[in-house]
Scaffold this active site. Structure first.
Site, PDB file in Angstrom:
ATOM      1  N   GLY A 225      24.214  45.857  33.570  1.00 42.34           N
ATOM      2  CA  GLY A 225      24.762  47.207  33.396  1.00 42.34           C
ATOM      3  C   GLY A 225      23.734  48.305  33.244  1.00 42.34           C
ATOM      4  O   GLY A 225      24.110  49.470  33.052  1.00 42.34           O
ATOM      5  N   GLU A 266      21.787  39.961  32.715  1.00 42.46           N
ATOM      6  CA  GLU A 266      22.255  39.783  34.098  1.00 42.46           C
ATOM      7  C   GLU A 266      22.229  41.104  34.857  1.00 42.46           C
ATOM      8  O   GLU A 266      23.273  41.585  35.318  1.00 42.46           O
ATOM      9  CB  GLU A 266      23.695  39.260  34.086  1.00 42.46           C
ATOM     10  CG  GLU A 266      23.870  37.940  33.379  1.00 42.46           C
ATOM     11  CD  GLU A 266      25.326  37.556  33.192  1.00 42.46           C
ATOM     12  OE1 GLU A 266      25.588  36.392  32.901  1.00 42.46           O
ATOM     13  OE2 GLU A 266      26.208  38.434  33.336  1.00 42.46           O
ATOM     14  N   PRO A 267      21.054  41.720  34.999  1.00 41.86           N
ATOM     15  CA  PRO A 267      21.026  42.996  35.721  1.00 41.86           C
ATOM     16  C   PRO A 267      21.339  42.787  37.199  1.00 41.86           C
ATOM     17  O   PRO A 267      20.903  41.815  37.802  1.00 41.86           O
ATOM     18  CB  PRO A 267      19.586  43.476  35.533  1.00 41.86           C
ATOM     19  CG  PRO A 267      18.791  42.235  35.300  1.00 41.86           C
ATOM     20  CD  PRO A 267      19.705  41.271  34.594  1.00 41.86           C
ATOM     21  N   GLY A 268      22.116  43.679  37.748  1.00 42.53           N
ATOM     22  CA  GLY A 268      22.375  43.692  39.181  1.00 42.53           C
ATOM     23  C   GLY A 268      21.771  44.966  39.722  1.00 42.53           C
ATOM     24  O   GLY A 268      20.659  44.980  40.275  1.00 42.53           O
ATOM     25  N   ARG A 305      30.942  53.529  47.214  1.00 42.04           N
ATOM     26  CA  ARG A 305      30.801  54.022  45.839  1.00 42.04           C
ATOM     27  C   ARG A 305      31.218  55.485  45.666  1.00 42.04           C
ATOM     28  O   ARG A 305      31.909  55.806  44.699  1.00 42.04           O
ATOM     29  CB  ARG A 305      29.373  53.796  45.324  1.00 42.04           C
ATOM     30  CG  ARG A 305      28.917  52.330  45.411  1.00 42.04           C
ATOM     31  CD  ARG A 305      27.645  52.056  44.657  1.00 42.04           C
ATOM     32  NE  ARG A 305      27.866  52.098  43.230  1.00 42.04           N
ATOM     33  CZ  ARG A 305      27.652  53.128  42.487  1.00 42.04           C
ATOM     34  NH1 ARG A 305      27.141  54.217  42.994  1.00 42.04           N
ATOM     35  NH2 ARG A 305      27.942  53.099  41.211  1.00 42.04           N
ATOM     36  N   TYR A 309      34.284  55.525  43.230  1.00 41.86           N
ATOM     37  CA  TYR A 309      33.938  55.876  41.848  1.00 41.86           C
ATOM     38  C   TYR A 309      33.540  57.337  41.676  1.00 41.86           C
ATOM     39  O   TYR A 309      33.191  57.748  40.577  1.00 41.86           O
ATOM     40  CB  TYR A 309      32.743  55.043  41.359  1.00 41.86           C
ATOM     41  CG  TYR A 309      32.831  53.561  41.612  1.00 41.86           C
ATOM     42  CD1 TYR A 309      33.868  52.796  41.074  1.00 41.86           C
ATOM     43  CD2 TYR A 309      31.848  52.909  42.350  1.00 41.86           C
ATOM     44  CE1 TYR A 309      33.916  51.428  41.291  1.00 41.86           C
ATOM     45  CE2 TYR A 309      31.893  51.543  42.564  1.00 41.86           C
ATOM     46  CZ  TYR A 309      32.934  50.808  42.037  1.00 41.86           C
ATOM     47  OH  TYR A 309      32.972  49.460  42.250  1.00 41.86           O
ATOM     48  N   CYS A 335      38.454  56.890  59.466  1.00 46.28           N
ATOM     49  CA  CYS A 335      39.650  57.722  59.577  1.00 46.28           C
ATOM     50  C   CYS A 335      40.401  57.787  58.257  1.00 46.28           C
ATOM     51  O   CYS A 335      41.506  57.244  58.116  1.00 46.28           O
ATOM     52  CB  CYS A 335      40.568  57.151  60.658  1.00 46.28           C
ATOM     53  SG  CYS A 335      39.965  57.518  62.281  1.00 46.28           S
ATOM     54  N   GLU A 336      39.800  58.389  57.278  1.00 43.44           N
ATOM     55  CA  GLU A 336      40.396  58.561  55.951  1.00 43.44           C
ATOM     56  C   GLU A 336      39.826  59.832  55.339  1.00 43.44           C
ATOM     57  O   GLU A 336      38.610  60.081  55.443  1.00 43.44           O
ATOM     58  CB  GLU A 336      40.009  57.399  55.020  1.00 43.44           C
ATOM     59  CG  GLU A 336      40.513  56.041  55.444  1.00 43.44           C
ATOM     60  CD  GLU A 336      41.765  55.604  54.701  1.00 43.44           C
ATOM     61  OE1 GLU A 336      42.252  56.348  53.815  1.00 43.44           O
ATOM     62  OE2 GLU A 336      42.247  54.505  55.028  1.00 43.44           O
ATOM     63  N   TYR A 364      25.805  47.222  45.465  1.00 47.06           N
ATOM     64  CA  TYR A 364      27.217  47.485  45.739  1.00 47.06           C
ATOM     65  C   TYR A 364      27.397  48.411  46.949  1.00 47.06           C
ATOM     66  O   TYR A 364      28.337  49.196  47.016  1.00 47.06           O
ATOM     67  CB  TYR A 364      27.919  48.049  44.483  1.00 47.06           C
ATOM     68  CG  TYR A 364      27.678  47.187  43.266  1.00 47.06           C
ATOM     69  CD1 TYR A 364      28.292  45.956  43.137  1.00 47.06           C
ATOM     70  CD2 TYR A 364      26.794  47.588  42.252  1.00 47.06           C
ATOM     71  CE1 TYR A 364      28.043  45.138  42.034  1.00 47.06           C
ATOM     72  CE2 TYR A 364      26.546  46.777  41.153  1.00 47.06           C
ATOM     73  CZ  TYR A 364      27.171  45.554  41.051  1.00 47.06           C
ATOM     74  OH  TYR A 364      26.923  44.750  39.963  1.00 47.06           O
TER      75      TYR A 364
HETATM   76  N1  LLP Z   1      27.295  40.377  34.743  1.00 42.22           N
HETATM   77  C1  LLP Z   1      28.619  40.418  34.923  1.00 42.22           C
HETATM   78  C2  LLP Z   1      29.469  39.401  34.274  1.00 42.22           C
HETATM   79  C3  LLP Z   1      29.187  41.417  35.709  1.00 42.22           C
HETATM   80  O1  LLP Z   1      30.515  41.455  35.884  1.00 42.22           O
HETATM   81  C4  LLP Z   1      28.359  42.368  36.345  1.00 42.22           C
HETATM   82  C5  LLP Z   1      28.924  43.426  37.197  1.00 42.22           C
HETATM   83  C6  LLP Z   1      26.977  42.276  36.151  1.00 42.22           C
HETATM   84  C7  LLP Z   1      26.481  41.265  35.336  1.00 42.22           C
HETATM   85  C8  LLP Z   1      25.993  43.222  36.800  1.00 42.22           C
HETATM   86  O2  LLP Z   1      26.191  44.544  36.450  1.00 42.22           O
HETATM   87  P1  LLP Z   1      25.146  45.662  36.940  1.00 42.22           P
HETATM   88  O3  LLP Z   1      23.821  45.364  36.261  1.00 42.22           O
HETATM   89  O4  LLP Z   1      25.015  45.549  38.393  1.00 42.22           O
HETATM   90  O5  LLP Z   1      25.725  46.956  36.506  1.00 42.22           O
HETATM   91  N2  LLP Z   1      30.686  48.055  41.946  1.00 42.22           N
HETATM   92  C9  LLP Z   1      30.333  48.799  40.745  1.00 42.22           C
HETATM   93  C10 LLP Z   1      29.737  47.915  39.684  1.00 42.22           C
HETATM   94  C11 LLP Z   1      30.647  46.773  39.301  1.00 42.22           C
HETATM   95  C12 LLP Z   1      29.966  45.816  38.380  1.00 42.22           C
HETATM   96  C13 LLP Z   1      30.792  44.596  38.185  1.00 42.22           C
HETATM   97  N3  LLP Z   1      30.172  43.645  37.344  1.00 42.22           N
HETATM   98  C14 LLP Z   1      29.367  49.913  41.118  1.00 42.22           C
HETATM   99  O6  LLP Z   1      29.055  50.049  42.298  1.00 42.22           O
HETATM  100  O7  LLP Z   1      28.962  50.691  40.261  1.00 42.22           O
END
Ligand code: LLP
Length: 409
Positions: A225, A266-268, A305, A309, A335-336, A364
């Protein structure tokens, strides 16, 4: 290169890439990803492990860069994500599965992969226990607080569907013992894209309070997050302050626990978002009496996004460094009506044929792409200094059609 840059290719690079692979195309900078992994590692203590949330970007070449840069494992949400992580060289012990409303079938597939299940509801825990008496398990808790870059991406608190709330913990504990389940870890993930430490620190405190009621945990996982910049004018997140916010709490926990504990994150988006831009070409200019439109050759099928969002990814006209700034609305080719990337922004002299870069599109973006309107996925490349490598080929009609899996007419 600074560890805090938001990647933008040079015009030369962009022209070379689009000449070879067409437009639009996602361009990822390897070094930016490596920098992010290093910054993350430095901000937390040595026993902290990074389990990259592969949902953010599942390009196997990106996974390989992350692995080489030192991520410890992969956070997955589906059996196919597990299969991919394995294919990219991660062992089952380096993978965690955090499902949502998992079916029995899905739980069975995950267990066949010998991957730890992180369970987020009483109903799933009961079914998991019945199916896998005596198995190892982890619990996803909802600490009762959430935070994120907007309401849509908050995953903690009483309005959220995720995790087991404190009220239900006695039931969870009863199920663990009823089915002789071995609790290996406690987990939470409160949302996506937060910048401030206060809510995060509160969640950490609440999770540690819960963790203290269990003996023999192997790890505590605080999820991902960590926020990124969609606009370069924003300050980068202060990761060391997140590290500082938890260090004393974790030390206290360890003192009570009588031994060190592995801390996981768990950074994404933090690891991959700012490393990629979506390159696109201006195809059309048009205006109404209210708006001046810049129309580009991509849309929400590649980067949803903004439409989903309301995210405001910075867009720059790569083709022009000087010229008159115009106030425009940048729209896509789907087309939206909601296919709008940015409303009322400044671009330098935007003209048909110019190349624009949509910044911080590495998380994402491609992973949430679709073939809506039967437009192909965008190609993807990784740049490493002067080297350019194609990591996802442009999708021909035949390739797309095969992938859709329709049966014979
Ligand atoms: N761990 C779990 C259990 C999660 O559900 C998620 C993301 C992450 C880690 C990684 O979160 P991050 O570090 O990427 O924020 N599509 C949305 C974000 C949805 C995140 C869902 N879960 C966006 O584009 O902002």
């Amino acid at each position: 290169m600074s560890s805090q840059n938001v990647f933008i290719p040079t015009l030369d690079q962009a022209q070379t890439i689009t000449a070879q692979y067409g437009s639009p195309v996602f361009v990822t900078d390897k070094q930016t990803i490596v920098d992010r992994v290093q910054t993350f590692k430095k901000s937390f203590s040595k026993q902290t492990k990074i389990f990259y949330a592969v949902k953010a970007n599942f390009n196997p070449h990106v996974l390989s860069v992350l692995k080489e840069a030192g991520v410890d494992g992969i956070d997955t949400v589906s059996p196919y994500e597990i299969a991919l992580a394995k294919q990219c060289g991660f062992a089952p012990t380096q993978i965690i599965f955090t499902g949502n409303a998992s079916s029995d079938q899905e739980l069975k597939e995950v267990m066949q992969h010998e991957v730890l299940c992180n369970i987020g509801s009483i109903s799933e825990l009961e079914r998991f226990g019945r199916l896998f008496n005596g198995a190892d398990v982890s619990l996803r808790l909802n600490p009762g607080v959430g935070d994120g870059e907007n309401q849509n991406v908050i995953t903690g608190g009483q309005d959220s569907k995720f995790g087991i709330i404190q009220r239900d913990m006695p039931i969870a504990k009863a199920l663990l013992s009823k089915y002789n389940l071995q609790l290996k870890g406690i987990h939470c993930h409160i949302g996506s894209g937060f910048y401030e430490t206060d809510v995060f620190a509160k969640a950490v405190y609440l999770i540690l309070e819960q963790a203290a009621t269990f003996a023999n945990l192997d790890f505590i996982d605080f999820g991902g997050g960590f926020g990124v910049r969609y606009q370069r004018s924003k300050d980068p997140i202060n990761l060391p302050s997140f590290g500082n916010a938890i260090v004393d709490m974790v030390k206290n926990f360890e003192a009570r626990n009588g031994k060190p504990i592995e801390i996981r994150f768990e950074p994404g988006k933090y690891l991959v978002s700012e490393a990629t831009c979506l390159l696109s070409s201006i195809t059309t200019r048009k205006s109404t009496e209210e708006k001046d439109f810049v129309c580009i050759d991509t849309g929400f099928h590649h980067l949803i996004r903004p439409a989903l969002y309301g995210s405001t990814h910075e867009i720059i006209n790569l083709s022009k460094t000087v010229g008159k700034k115009e106030r425009v609305t940048v729209v896509g080719n789907v087309c939206e009506s909601t296919d709008v990337f940015a409303d009322n922004i400044e671009l330098i002299d935007p003209n048909e044929g110019d190349l624009v870069a949509i910044l911080s599109a590495g998380a994402y973006g491609a992973s949430m792409s679709s073939v809506y309107n039967l437009r192909p996925y965008a190609a993807e490349v990784i740049v490493d200094g002067d080297a350019i490598a194609l990591t996802r080929a442009p999708q021909s009609f035949d390739l797309m059609f095969k992938g859709l899996g329709f049966t014979q007419l």
